[in-house]
Design an enzyme around this catalytic site. Structure first.
Site, PDB file in Angstrom:
ATOM      1  N   GLU A 257       1.507  -1.432   0.353  1.00 44.87           N
ATOM      2  CA  GLU A 257       0.137  -0.111  -0.214  1.00 44.87           C
ATOM      3  C   GLU A 257       0.822   1.727   0.233  1.00 44.87           C
ATOM      4  O   GLU A 257       2.068   1.014   0.035  1.00 44.87           O
ATOM      5  CB  GLU A 257      -1.664   0.004   0.831  1.00 44.87           C
ATOM      6  CG  GLU A 257       0.067  -0.385   2.211  1.00 44.87           C
ATOM      7  CD  GLU A 257      -1.180  -0.497   3.719  1.00 44.87           C
ATOM      8  OE1 GLU A 257      -1.191   0.183   4.332  1.00 44.87           O
ATOM      9  OE2 GLU A 257      -2.277  -1.617   3.580  1.00 44.87           O
TER      10      GLU A 257
ATOM     11  N   HIS B 273      17.882  -4.038  -5.244  1.00 42.15           N
ATOM     12  CA  HIS B 273      17.740  -5.295  -6.192  1.00 42.15           C
ATOM     13  C   HIS B 273      16.404  -4.356  -7.373  1.00 42.15           C
ATOM     14  O   HIS B 273      15.838  -4.184  -7.641  1.00 42.15           O
ATOM     15  CB  HIS B 273      16.487  -5.990  -5.443  1.00 42.15           C
ATOM     16  CG  HIS B 273      15.896  -7.098  -6.205  1.00 42.15           C
ATOM     17  ND1 HIS B 273      17.684  -7.897  -6.587  1.00 42.15           N
ATOM     18  CD2 HIS B 273      15.039  -7.573  -7.004  1.00 42.15           C
ATOM     19  CE1 HIS B 273      16.404  -8.790  -7.392  1.00 42.15           C
ATOM     20  NE2 HIS B 273      15.404  -8.616  -7.690  1.00 42.15           N
TER      21      HIS B 273
END
Length: 100
Positions: A44, A66
């Protein structure tokens, strides 16, 4: 793992027990860890901590985001560097872009 071992996690699955890893790093039961992926991804809007343990506070942990760019020619460029590094390591040479 040995006291001199480093754990490197680049997987997408929950294959490492996060609490056990944190304890091992904090106690110096292993030398360190490089963590490139996280178990808690944003679900969210708003900030989301990447882990339930404060790995960022440990001096023997390297954390990376990443992320990767995607541009024309990127795959070819990566493949070329990977092939070059395989050849270098096989010949006993230092790989390109070595981080120490």
């Amino acid at each position: 793992m040995k006291l001199t071992a480093f754990l490197i996690n680049v997987s997408r699955a929950e294959i490492v027990d996060e609490d056990a890893l944190y304890e091992a790093l904090a106690r110096r039961s292993i030398a360190g860890a490089a963590l490139d992926v996280w178990y808690r991804y944003p679900r969210e809007p708003g900030p989301t901590a990447p882990a339930t343990c404060p790995f960022r506070e440990l001096p023997n942990v390297l954390m990376t985001p990443h992320v990767s760019g995607w541009t024309d020619g990127m795959l070819e460029a990566r493949a070329k560097i990977i092939a070059e590094n395989i050849g270098r390591v096989a010949s006993g040479e230092t790989p390109l872009n070595l981080v120490e």
